[in-house]
Structure formats: structure tokens, C-alpha cells
Scaffold this active site. Structure first.
Site, PDB file in Angstrom:
ATOM      1  N   TYR A 147      21.920   5.100 -16.679  1.00  0.00           N
ATOM      2  CA  TYR A 147      20.389   5.387 -16.131  1.00  0.00           C
ATOM      3  C   TYR A 147      20.693   6.722 -15.117  1.00  0.00           C
ATOM      4  O   TYR A 147      19.560   7.316 -15.031  1.00  0.00           O
ATOM      5  CB  TYR A 147      19.820   4.260 -15.391  1.00  0.00           C
ATOM      6  CG  TYR A 147      18.913   3.169 -16.573  1.00  0.00           C
ATOM      7  CD1 TYR A 147      19.659   2.761 -17.790  1.00  0.00           C
ATOM      8  CD2 TYR A 147      17.692   2.901 -16.233  1.00  0.00           C
ATOM      9  CE1 TYR A 147      19.163   2.065 -18.596  1.00  0.00           C
ATOM     10  CE2 TYR A 147      17.109   2.101 -17.093  1.00  0.00           C
ATOM     11  CZ  TYR A 147      17.703   1.657 -18.187  1.00  0.00           C
ATOM     12  OH  TYR A 147      17.048   0.924 -18.901  1.00  0.00           O
ATOM     13  N   LYS A 206      31.769  -3.924 -21.744  1.00  0.00           N
ATOM     14  CA  LYS A 206      32.191  -3.428 -23.096  1.00  0.00           C
ATOM     15  C   LYS A 206      33.648  -2.542 -22.655  1.00  0.00           C
ATOM     16  O   LYS A 206      34.030  -1.553 -22.975  1.00  0.00           O
ATOM     17  CB  LYS A 206      31.206  -2.504 -23.654  1.00  0.00           C
ATOM     18  CG  LYS A 206      31.679  -2.052 -24.860  1.00  0.00           C
ATOM     19  CD  LYS A 206      31.362  -3.231 -26.174  1.00  0.00           C
ATOM     20  CE  LYS A 206      31.794  -2.727 -27.587  1.00  0.00           C
ATOM     21  NZ  LYS A 206      31.644  -3.999 -28.197  1.00  0.00           N
ATOM     22  N   ASP A 253      28.528  -7.445 -26.816  1.00  0.00           N
ATOM     23  CA  ASP A 253      28.114  -7.512 -28.298  1.00  0.00           C
ATOM     24  C   ASP A 253      28.039  -9.173 -28.567  1.00  0.00           C
ATOM     25  O   ASP A 253      26.824  -9.832 -28.901  1.00  0.00           O
ATOM     26  CB  ASP A 253      28.520  -6.801 -29.117  1.00  0.00           C
ATOM     27  CG  ASP A 253      30.148  -7.001 -29.169  1.00  0.00           C
ATOM     28  OD1 ASP A 253      30.748  -7.157 -28.010  1.00  0.00           O
ATOM     29  OD2 ASP A 253      31.001  -6.380 -29.896  1.00  0.00           O
ATOM     30  N   ASP A 296      19.326  -4.244 -18.981  1.00  0.00           N
ATOM     31  CA  ASP A 296      17.975  -3.982 -19.568  1.00  0.00           C
ATOM     32  C   ASP A 296      17.893  -4.763 -20.802  1.00  0.00           C
ATOM     33  O   ASP A 296      16.798  -5.492 -20.976  1.00  0.00           O
ATOM     34  CB  ASP A 296      17.836  -2.455 -19.407  1.00  0.00           C
ATOM     35  CG  ASP A 296      16.505  -2.116 -20.404  1.00  0.00           C
ATOM     36  OD1 ASP A 296      15.296  -2.658 -19.635  1.00  0.00           O
ATOM     37  OD2 ASP A 296      16.519  -1.202 -21.179  1.00  0.00           O
ATOM     38  N   ASP A 353      15.655  -8.609 -21.791  1.00  0.00           N
ATOM     39  CA  ASP A 353      14.712  -8.709 -22.738  1.00  0.00           C
ATOM     40  C   ASP A 353      14.831  -9.934 -23.706  1.00  0.00           C
ATOM     41  O   ASP A 353      13.870 -10.740 -24.233  1.00  0.00           O
ATOM     42  CB  ASP A 353      14.390  -7.342 -23.350  1.00  0.00           C
ATOM     43  CG  ASP A 353      13.430  -6.570 -22.870  1.00  0.00           C
ATOM     44  OD1 ASP A 353      13.382  -6.711 -21.530  1.00  0.00           O
ATOM     45  OD2 ASP A 353      12.593  -5.661 -23.662  1.00  0.00           O
TER      46      ASP A 353
END
Ligand code: IPM
Ligand code: MG
Length: 363
Positions: free
Chosen positions: A143, A194, A226, A250, A254
Site C-alpha cells: 500500500y 506468501k 492462498d 484487507d 473481507d
């Protein structure tokens, strides 16, 4: 003596003002109950900030946020401002606030209310009793990493660039927050990265592992993002605290929100700086803005987090949760969590119901 706190209200855009209005009702009830003085100062941000001053994060709004003990934010963004130059888009206000206030830790609890088990798209046995906390790094990662931007190449085609960067210091401090909060919960942390592909998160894994040594009673495990996305819908109750990078947090928060029935239910706290910022995790939902359909519960629950993390009052969080639970148990639902046989109510009615519950049975 009466304690005096300054609260900056940043309603923002879309449904932001509607949900913040309901949260203010709750703030006022608790103010009276605890005999506090809450000085509330409302300022524009996001598209509203742009309309007022030509910039999504006006100086006056940033100053109000900096000078407050806590910030309550609604949501920012909308189609009207999507075509603006990148630096003027409403979302920049949110990112600007997070970084200027140094709020590097974002706590996003996903807890299911028993009455809403049926509202989740997942099976009852998968989500019943769910209580997880996503600890999202908030001021670093892709970000904020440099270089970033869109460049035109020699052949006239363009190239978009963003950079995933984490320093050891940034990883250590968010890991500490995760271990600390886990200490008050089930003492289990899942660090999500990751590391098999991205060096920045290979370092993440190494530093989180090292930092765990400071917290010998906390159990640490690692998972690739993942796999975590998959496990969250397969068996979410295996998780307690999840700590992860800005972008993974983020996305995963959600996803976690839908386990609880609706993104309209999830509060958040952004901490780590001198004060804190509290906001629902949902966006500005321009499609339903101004129609009184928005669910104010995420913002109302954020007020509970505000008392806990910024105003040194533990109890209101529980009072608010209990009041919300009781209103849901009585069958009241905003459209996003509506199901057969329930009573549909609008935004301000839902706010009034929670306020009424707090006042009558609350404390
Ligand atoms: C969130 C939002 C923001 C983010 C957007 C609006 C910039 O999605 O708070 O999760 O990506 O952080
Ligand atoms: Mg988001």
C-alpha cells in the site's frame, strides 16, 4: 472531576454519514452513563473533503484527527470521484490518516452473533461460535511501498508499478501486537504470508518467528495466504488471531466478515499511534447511500472498540455488544442481514433500537 475526551467525527461519503449518525447516538448515551464529556468535532474527509476544499484530506480535518483522543470514521469513496487524479481520490484520505496518525495495527474482529448464524452463507456448524481477530499491518507493505506509479515506456506502452516492502522494525511491532492480543484470547497466532514466493514475506516469517520468543506462552503457526483464504471458508474456527500484511489483511478480513453474515457487522480499530481510529470495515456503498438501508451495527460496535483502546474504558464494549445482541435476538434486521420471519428496519431505527436497549437494560 469529569473526564474530557475529544472525538473527531469523520463521516466521509456514501453511507458513512448515516452510520456515523447512529454511532453518535450510542456515544452520547455512554457519555451520560460514565459521566464523561465527549467533545465531538465533525470534519469532512474523502469525497466530502474534496468537495469542501479540493483535497480529500483537508489540513483542518487532519489537524482535528491529530488533536483528538480518538477518531470515528464512516467510509470514503464513490463513483463521483473515481476519475480524479490518483492523489485526489477519496481513498487517499484514509491512507493519509492511517500513516499520519501512525496507526500501524488494524484489529478486525470477526465474531458471529448467535442470532445471525442463519444469515451467513456458510453452514451453521462451520460458523457457529466463530470468534477470530485479524491483525492487519496498516501503514506498510504494498500500500505504501516505493517505487509506485504508472510510467510510459520508450515504445509508448505503459507500466504499472507497486512495491511490497517490509522492514524488520515494521514486522516486529505488528507481531508484538498480535502476540499481546492473543495473550488475552486463546494464545494462538497464525501468521499469514506468501513466503514461498515473496522475499518480503520470507523476512516476515523469519521476524515473526523470532519475535515469538518474547512471548513463550503464545503458540505460533504459519500459513500461506492462498491456503488461509481456503481454510477460512472450510474451517474458520481453527483460527484465533491471524496476523498478516496490509494487503492480505484487507482481503482476508473481507472474507472473514462474510462468515459472520454481513460485512455490515464488522468493526475495526486502528492503533499504534498516539490516538486511535475506529471504523466499520465496509465501504461507502454508494448504491444504497441516502436510502436509510445501511447497517449501522459495524460502526456502533466500533464505538465499543474506541472506548477500550483509546478512552481507557473496558465496559462499554461489552454493553454495546450485549445491546446489539439483544436487538438481533428480538428479530430486528437491516436489509443486509434480513431473513425470513424477521423484522426489517432501516438505519436510524436500528440505531434507536440499540440506543433504547442500552438505556433500558444496558449497563
Ligand atoms: C479497508 C478498505 C480500504 C483499504 C480502502 C477503502 C482504501 O478496503 O479499510 O479495508 O484497502 O484499506
Ligand atoms: Mg478493505
Amino acid at each position: 472531576m469529569k473526564e474530557n475526551f475529544k472525538i473527531a467525527l469523520l463521516p466521509g461519503d456514501g453511507i458513512g454519514p448515516e452510520v456515523v449518525r447512529e454511532a453518535v447516538k450510542i456515544l452520547k448515551i455512554i457519555e451520560a452513563k460514565l459521566n464523561l464529556t465527549l467533545e465531538m468535532d465533525q470534519v469532512p474527509v474523502g469525497g466530502a473533503g474534496y468537495e469542501a476544499t479540493g483535497h480529500p484530506l483537508p489540513d483542518e480535518s487532519l489537524t482535528a484527527a491529530k488533536n483528538a483522543n480518538a477518531v470515528l470514521l464512516g467510509a470514503v469513496g464513490g463513483p463521483k470521484w473515481e476519475k480524479l487524479e490518483f492523489s485526489l481520490r477519496p481513498e487517499r484520505a484514509l491512507l493519509g490518516l492511517r500513516s499520519s496518525l501512525k496507526l500501524y495495527a488494524n484489529l478486525r474482529p470477526a465474531k458471529i452473533f448467535p442470532a445471525l448464524v442463519e444469515a451467513s452463507t456458510l453452514k451453521r456448524e462451520v460458523v457457529e461460535g466463530l470468534d477470530i481477530l485479524v491483525v492487519r499491518e496498516l501503514t506498510g507493505g504494498i500500500y505504501f511501498g516505493e517505487p509506485r506509479g504508472i510510467e510510459t515506456l520508450a515504445d509508448g506502452t505503459r507500466k504499472g508499478v507497486n512495491t511490497l516492502v517490509y522492514t524488520e522494525m515494521e514486522i516486529e511491532r505488528i507481531a508484538r501486537i498480535a502476540f499481546q492480543v492473543a495473550g488475552q484470547r486463546s494464545k494462538k497466532v497464525m501468521s499469514v504470508d506468501k513466503a514461498n514466493v515473496l522475499e518480503a514475506t520470507e523476512l516476515w516469517r523469519e521476524v515473526v518467528t523470532r519475535t515469538q520468543k518474547e512471548f513463550p506462552d503464545i503458540e505460533l503457526q504459519h500459513m500461506y495466504v492462498d491456503n488461509c483464504a481456503m481454510q477460512l471458508v472450510r474451517d474458520p474456527k481453527q483460527f484465533d488471531v491471524i496476523v498478516t500484511t496490509n494487503m492480505f489483511g484487507d482481503i482476508l478480513s473481507d472474507e472473514a466478515s462474510m462468515l459472520t453474515g454481513s460485512i455490515g457487522m464488522l468493526p475495526s480499530a486502528s492503533v499504534g499511534g498516539e490516538n486511535g481510529m475506529y471504523e466499520p470495515i465496509h465501504g461507502s456503498a454508494p448504491d444504497i447511500a441516502g436510502q436509510g438501508k445501511a447497517n449501522p451495527l459495524a460502526t456502533i460496535l466500533s464505538v465499543g472498540m474506541m472506548f477500550k483502546y483509546s478512552l481507557n474504558e473496558e465496559e462499554p464494549g461489552q454493553w454495546i455488544e450485549d445491546a446489539v445482541e439483544s436487538v438481533l435476538n428480538q428479530g430486528y434486521r437491516t436489509p443486509d442481514i434480513m431473513s425470513k420471519g424477521m423484522k426489517e428496519v432501516g438505519t436510524s431505527e436500528m440505531g434507536d433500537l440499540v440506543a433504547g436497549e442500552l438505556e433500558t437494560n444496558g449497563f
